[in-house]
Structures are given as structure tokens and as C-alpha cells.
Design a protein around this motif. Sequence first.
Motif, PDB file in Angstrom:
ATOM      1  N   GLN A 141       0.811  -1.212   0.000  1.00 45.60           N
ATOM      2  CA  GLN A 141       0.000   0.000   0.000  1.00 45.60           C
ATOM      3  C   GLN A 141       0.849   1.270   0.000  1.00 45.60           C
ATOM      4  O   GLN A 141       0.338   2.355  -0.307  1.00 45.60           O
ATOM      5  CB  GLN A 141      -0.945  -0.001   1.205  1.00 45.60           C
ATOM      6  CG  GLN A 141      -2.010  -1.079   1.158  1.00 45.60           C
ATOM      7  CD  GLN A 141      -3.048  -0.915   2.263  1.00 45.60           C
ATOM      8  OE1 GLN A 141      -3.110   0.111   2.936  1.00 45.60           O
ATOM      9  NE2 GLN A 141      -3.879  -1.939   2.457  1.00 45.60           N
TER      10      GLN A 141
ATOM     11  N   ARG B 100     -14.501  -5.485   4.318  1.00 47.02           N
ATOM     12  CA  ARG B 100     -14.024  -4.385   5.161  1.00 47.02           C
ATOM     13  C   ARG B 100     -15.063  -3.970   6.200  1.00 47.02           C
ATOM     14  O   ARG B 100     -14.733  -3.360   7.216  1.00 47.02           O
ATOM     15  CB  ARG B 100     -13.654  -3.179   4.289  1.00 47.02           C
ATOM     16  CG  ARG B 100     -12.760  -2.170   5.010  1.00 47.02           C
ATOM     17  CD  ARG B 100     -12.508  -0.939   4.184  1.00 47.02           C
ATOM     18  NE  ARG B 100     -11.493  -0.089   4.807  1.00 47.02           N
ATOM     19  CZ  ARG B 100     -11.413   1.221   4.648  1.00 47.02           C
ATOM     20  NH1 ARG B 100     -12.295   1.848   3.887  1.00 47.02           N
ATOM     21  NH2 ARG B 100     -10.468   1.910   5.243  1.00 47.02           N
TER      22      ARG B 100
ATOM     23  N   LYS C 240      -7.402  -0.774   7.634  1.00 47.02           N
ATOM     24  CA  LYS C 240      -6.344  -0.360   6.707  1.00 47.02           C
ATOM     25  C   LYS C 240      -6.002  -1.498   5.746  1.00 47.02           C
ATOM     26  O   LYS C 240      -5.867  -1.286   4.536  1.00 47.02           O
ATOM     27  CB  LYS C 240      -5.105   0.065   7.498  1.00 47.02           C
ATOM     28  CG  LYS C 240      -3.903   0.454   6.622  1.00 47.02           C
ATOM     29  CD  LYS C 240      -2.732   0.895   7.486  1.00 47.02           C
ATOM     30  CE  LYS C 240      -1.484   1.150   6.633  1.00 47.02           C
ATOM     31  NZ  LYS C 240      -1.705   2.208   5.629  1.00 47.02           N
TER      32      LYS C 240
ATOM     33  N   GLN D 171      -8.569  -2.129   2.816  1.00 47.48           N
ATOM     34  CA  GLN D 171      -8.913  -1.031   1.908  1.00 47.48           C
ATOM     35  C   GLN D 171      -9.178  -1.491   0.473  1.00 47.48           C
ATOM     36  O   GLN D 171     -10.045  -0.928  -0.205  1.00 47.48           O
ATOM     37  CB  GLN D 171      -7.805   0.026   1.918  1.00 47.48           C
ATOM     38  CG  GLN D 171      -7.774   0.889   3.153  1.00 47.48           C
ATOM     39  CD  GLN D 171      -6.725   1.973   3.047  1.00 47.48           C
ATOM     40  OE1 GLN D 171      -7.009   3.092   2.617  1.00 47.48           O
ATOM     41  NE2 GLN D 171      -5.490   1.640   3.432  1.00 47.48           N
TER      42      GLN D 171
ATOM     43  N   ALA E  64     -12.745  -1.750  -0.800  1.00 45.49           N
ATOM     44  CA  ALA E  64     -13.440  -0.540  -1.256  1.00 45.49           C
ATOM     45  C   ALA E  64     -13.190  -0.307  -2.739  1.00 45.49           C
ATOM     46  O   ALA E  64     -14.089   0.127  -3.482  1.00 45.49           O
ATOM     47  CB  ALA E  64     -12.992   0.663  -0.435  1.00 45.49           C
ATOM     48  N   SER E  65     -11.980  -0.595  -3.199  1.00 46.73           N
ATOM     49  CA  SER E  65     -11.651  -0.398  -4.618  1.00 46.73           C
ATOM     50  C   SER E  65     -12.575  -1.199  -5.521  1.00 46.73           C
ATOM     51  O   SER E  65     -12.912  -0.765  -6.633  1.00 46.73           O
ATOM     52  CB  SER E  65     -10.194  -0.808  -4.888  1.00 46.73           C
ATOM     53  OG  SER E  65      -9.293  -0.044  -4.129  1.00 46.73           O
TER      54      SER E  65
ATOM     55  N   VAL F  95     -10.967   6.867   4.369  1.00 44.12           N
ATOM     56  CA  VAL F  95      -9.732   6.175   4.705  1.00 44.12           C
ATOM     57  C   VAL F  95      -9.887   5.414   6.009  1.00 44.12           C
ATOM     58  O   VAL F  95      -9.427   4.272   6.156  1.00 44.12           O
ATOM     59  CB  VAL F  95      -8.559   7.173   4.806  1.00 44.12           C
ATOM     60  CG1 VAL F  95      -7.283   6.451   5.225  1.00 44.12           C
ATOM     61  CG2 VAL F  95      -8.361   7.895   3.495  1.00 44.12           C
TER      62      VAL F  95
ATOM     63  N   GLY G 191     -12.613   4.156   7.330  1.00 51.34           N
ATOM     64  CA  GLY G 191     -13.431   2.964   7.134  1.00 51.34           C
ATOM     65  C   GLY G 191     -14.631   2.828   8.038  1.00 51.34           C
ATOM     66  O   GLY G 191     -15.291   1.784   8.036  1.00 51.34           O
TER      67      GLY G 191
ATOM     68  N   PRO H 250      -8.178   2.719  -3.703  1.00 53.98           N
ATOM     69  CA  PRO H 250      -9.521   3.315  -3.645  1.00 53.98           C
ATOM     70  C   PRO H 250      -9.466   4.796  -3.994  1.00 53.98           C
ATOM     71  O   PRO H 250      -8.470   5.480  -3.741  1.00 53.98           O
ATOM     72  CB  PRO H 250      -9.948   3.106  -2.189  1.00 53.98           C
ATOM     73  CG  PRO H 250      -9.014   2.076  -1.641  1.00 53.98           C
ATOM     74  CD  PRO H 250      -7.740   2.210  -2.394  1.00 53.98           C
TER      75      PRO H 250
ATOM     76  N   TYR I 111     -10.784   7.958  -2.781  1.00 53.68           N
ATOM     77  CA  TYR I 111     -11.452   8.620  -1.668  1.00 53.68           C
ATOM     78  C   TYR I 111     -11.885  10.019  -2.101  1.00 53.68           C
ATOM     79  O   TYR I 111     -11.408  10.558  -3.102  1.00 53.68           O
ATOM     80  CB  TYR I 111     -10.529   8.681  -0.456  1.00 53.68           C
ATOM     81  CG  TYR I 111     -10.208   7.310   0.119  1.00 53.68           C
ATOM     82  CD1 TYR I 111     -11.224   6.475   0.581  1.00 53.68           C
ATOM     83  CD2 TYR I 111      -8.896   6.842   0.170  1.00 53.68           C
ATOM     84  CE1 TYR I 111     -10.941   5.219   1.091  1.00 53.68           C
ATOM     85  CE2 TYR I 111      -8.599   5.589   0.688  1.00 53.68           C
ATOM     86  CZ  TYR I 111      -9.633   4.781   1.146  1.00 53.68           C
ATOM     87  OH  TYR I 111      -9.346   3.531   1.648  1.00 53.68           O
TER      88      TYR I 111
END
Length: 714
Positions: free
Chosen positions: A127, A197, A212, A215, A218-219, A288, A290, A339, A341
Motif C-alpha cells: 500500500q 471491510r 487499513k 482497503q 473498497a476499490s 480512509v 473505514g 480506492p 477517496y
Amino acid sequence: MVAFSRQQSAPSLRKRGSRRAPPHVCVQFLVLLLVVALFCVYVAVIVTMSLNSTNDGVRKKSPVTVPVPKPVTDTGTFEHAKEVRGGATPNMNRGPHSVEKKKQKQSNHQKLPQDTTLKAFLEPINQSTWDIKPLPVRTTTAKDLKQITFPPISCSTFQKDFPVDEYPDADPFLPWIHDVFPTDDGKFIQFVAQNKRRCHTGTTESETALLKHFQPQASLFQHVAVKKFSQNGQERYRLASHQEADPDGMVTRFICRFKPNMQTTLSVFNVDYEYASFRKGQKKMFTVEGHDIKDIHTSQLVFQCPVPPELQETIRSGKSVVNDVATLFVDVIPIRTPPRYGKPGRFFPPRLRDFQDTETPFDASKEWGDSHILPRIQDSGRWENIPICKPSLMTYSPYKEEEDHSAVAMVSDKKPEKKHRLVACVWASAGYATRGERYAINDGQRRLQEWIHFNLLVGVDHFYIYDNSGAHGNDASLKVITDMFPEQVTRIEWPSKVCNNNPNNVDSPGERSSQYAAESSCRLRFGPYTDWIGGFDIDEYLVPVGNYTSLKQLLDKLDSEDTRMFSFGSWRAWPRRSKIEEPVEITKGGKDYCGRARSCFELKVPPNTTMLQAYNCERQRGPKKEVMPAEKQLYRADYVKLHFVHYSTITELTMMNKEETDAAGYVWRMRVQADPKGRFTDELNEATMLHSKSVARQDTANWKEVCKHNKGFC
């Protein structure tokens, strides 16, 4: 002399009248024998290695055994029967030859090549590279991937066999798949996944670390654009802007590879999650941190893989499945980007360009670069060899496999025939633990039987029971009840567990992932064959009132006024004192047993009394308020695109742009907080809902004081 002597002696070595083959023929024959022998040895070695790999290399599941109540009828007389693992009520398991068919199915699994077993290839994720502009090209190779191999999957028990509860957490770019099936026309493979998530969203150090790590989930709800090109004779893809992207690569997230022909297509979303967030007026789709679990439309991830045209008819007709074993497979390769954001309108496709965010737009060239080439499929993390089974009506009873499908044998754009006016999608189990694991409820079989009888009386045509009993143990299920209604009930074995059973008022609220996925599966599998769907629990009774004696009469009215969603308040009803067994006071155990330092009792409903008769004392006089702790709905299956237990979260109207809205005759509103095609019931003249939720032992604490003046009971 020497030569002459050899010529004279040679005939003496042969029998009279015989012919000797020339020397070169004999040599060729010996060589042929040697080749055949070597080939046999090679085959023997390969078979031995395959068997050893099958026995030793496949990771086996370790079922969790939890005590589950014995089956009971409305009179409590069903015998306890341990259910044999199997039985999602597929028609192929019915009849006197089911044992032979099961043996044949196992034999077919053994005949499949080793490379058709389900696998997950896990790719390392760094990441720290996400903040680099443009995004660095991934340099992983096949040797960097970790491979996990799963046991064989049968089509009739796909949801039971698929490793939902063994999701490989190490690579959260892989979708958390709960169900996979072809559409009825064979044109798409439908995927139902959940957002991992959302499982742990607390503020503790450990859960913050999980948020974290996850993440990438979410993508998966956000599209990317890609351009296809050829490199060294291979198909390759690169990230692109919408203007550069291919038409089929403008809004996608996964590469789909079909086997054995190895053709690739690009996935499509059932709904545009980013546009839905925009229409709902959300400032951010994801954060970020979440802690966005209340944004319920990003719980269920539903997407499709387009089927290559030459495979569509084979899949549509079910011919790709032989004796319950798939012969076609699909790989799902996620396209890995960080992702996005911020505002949900930063990267809208051209059809939504009027709503593009101009303050903080997503610049694909800046973020991804102009030459971000994706790794080869063999070098990418992926799900591999997901079986492509038959369309839903060919898999589950009462739609017989023996029916003649030749009339609709060709792939077409015709909508499927509506078989029902109203169906119910139900996620239930023989026994379960309430939120927070406070106590166990073990009346699922009795409740389901009574509930089905009642709903047949008020006009429900068919019931799809997603039996979650396997999540709590293997000793009992709802099959003993569903088998009583072979023509009205379809049972799908659905043993996946909820990922978080906490109450909703704690730091890490509960996430009933299994229930949410079951609802999407039911709507997408069986919604095309019905007009209306009811999403209820088996302790919720929708009762027609006023001039209505059937829910179908009410549906006729709703259709005439073009109502597409019909909501009901769901307050928990109290039991009637006269309809329960005489309380037997419990004073031992204290807080550990009663939940408080006072006495309690086991509230029981007599066998000759139904749950609806007992639990029908409404706690509010008159119509319930619209602001409810919960609500349930009847909704049009073709209008609602995403449903979350209580609410229609994305509808046909939500997905339209202004031009499409005007063309459909709707009134355009930028923000759609409440869909104009939905309304609440008139509880005095149309229908009302009774929520007959069981009162557990702990909730009867201090019952003498509460009931002293007949309070708490009717």
C-alpha cells in the motif's frame, strides 16, 4: 570366399517356405515396443502423482460442530434426524438412485484434470506505493503468488461447497464471493460478493489495522477504464482514461477468463455504486478510516462476467454440467488500483459527464500514467477455476430438470416467463444465536412450518429458503420442514457464517454478511421469474386488513397506482399471557442465567397454539409511526436493483441520468433520498405487520414486577 560362404549358409538357417523380415523392419518393431512401454510407464506415473496431489494437496475443511436443536413439528413430534451433508433440494438428488448418483458424481470429480480445482492465487500488496503518482506498474510474477487449493465443488451444493468462510484474508483485492451462477439466457455469469471491510469497523488498534488492510475491498466497488492491446501475441491491458478505453473496458473492475478456451472478457457492474452515492447526496463514498458501515448500499458487491458468444448456448441449456460436475470454468482477476477517496463524482463515465466533480476530478493520466500495463494473468492474484453451473431453474426444485427446454433453447433477448406473482426470500435456520451471542433461539423449524402455512393462506406463491443452519452446526436443518412443501418451497443450503454478530450499539457494529448475500442471491437468481418479492423473517407476519383478504388483491392495487415498493413498520409484539404456558420461576443462576440478579422463566408456547396466536399483542395503539426501528418491504423484482434487508437501496430510478429519467416519464431530482415509487402501508385499510419475535429467558428477568398489574402482557 568369405562372401560366398555366407550366401550358402544363410538359407540353411531358415525353414523351407518361410520368409524372414528384413533387418530394418525388426529394428523398427523393437523401437515401437520400447516407445509403447515408455508411454505406459509415463501414464502410470502421471496417474499416481495426480492421485497423491488430490489426496494430499487439497486443503480440507474443518467443520465446526455446534449443538443445534432437534427437529420439531407444531406438536413437537418430529424425530431427531442427523442430516447428511448435501441436499440443497436439487432435483438430481431426488429418487431411489440418489446414492448411485452421488457415487457417480464423486467419480466425475476424480476424472477432471487437476487444474480444474478451485484455487486462489494471493498477490502481495504494497500500500505504500499508492501515494506515488503515477501509480507504479506491478512487477509480480507467478513465483511471487501464494496458491491455495480448495476441495472439489458440486453444482447442486455450490453454496455449501464454496469456501466462503475460508476467504483468503491475505489478499483483500480478491472479491469475497458467496454465490456464482449463470443468468437464464446464458449471457452472463453473476457474482454475489460481500464487502469484507465492513466486518470489523471498531476503533481499537487491532480493528483499525484491519480497516487499513482491507482497503482494497473498497476499490472493488469503483470502476476502472482499460485499453486492450497485443504484446508478443498475447492479450494485454493497460489502465486508461474513459476517452482512450475500449467500449467494453470503460466501466469495469475484473478480467474474466473462461476455460478451457481461455477467452477473456471484462466485468460489468449490476449497479453503479459511485453514482448511487452521488444520487444519495453522500459527500464521500468511502473514507480512509473505514467507519462508514451505515452506507448500506456498499455492503453487497454484485457484478457479472460477460460470456463469450460461442459458450452462451452451452451454458444456457445446462449442457456444460455433466452429472453435477461443471466442465466450464471462469477465472476472476481483479484490476488492482487504490480506492478513490473523496467525492463520489470524481471519475464518472461519459454518460454521467453532466455530474462530474469539477473541483477535485480524477485525472487518469496523472494518477495511473499513460503506459500502466497490467501484469499477465498468470502473474496476477486471482480466483481460478470457479465452476460454471446450470441456470437457477435447472438446478433447484420444483422446476424439474426433465422439463423440455427446447422451446427456449436459443439465446435471445426475451425476458424470462414469470412463474409467480409473489415470492418470499428467507434467510433462516433451525437455531441461532442472537446479536451479541446473548442467548440461543431454537424454534426455527416450528416457526417456519407455521409461517409457510400462514403465508400460503394470504397469497404467497413460492418460498426460497436460504437455510443457514449449517453455520451453527450439522445436527439439524430446515429440510425436514421444507420437504413438506415440495411444490411451494425451494431450499438452498447456505451455511456461510455472519462475519460479525455484535449488536448495533457497540464500537464495532454487527455485520450479517451471510444474510445480505443470501438476499442478493435470491433476488438475482429468482427475481426474473416473479413480479413481487417479500423479504421477511419467519417471525414476521404480513396480515391483509380492511377489505383485503389476500396480498395479491393488494398487489393489484399497487400495480394500478404504479407503486413499486411497499413498506411496513416492524415493532416487536408482546405475547399474550393466556397463550403461553404457566411460568415456572427460575431463581438459581443469577446474572449468569437470567441476565439480571432477579428471577426469570422459560417462556414457552403450547403445541396447540401457534406463534402468531401467542405473539400478537401490539405495543402501540393504532397505526405505527413511520419512523421505525426497522421496516420490511414488498418490492417489484424488476425495479429494485439492490436491496438491504429493510430497504431498497438502489432502484431503476436511482441509476438513470436526467435524459433517461425524462424519457421514462419520471420527475428528475438530483438527490434521491426517498424513491417516489415507494410508500408505507395504510395499516387500518391495507395490511399490517406483526413481529412475533421470541422472548428469550434473559428477557423475562424481573417478570413478576412487570406483570404485577398485567403490564407487559395483553
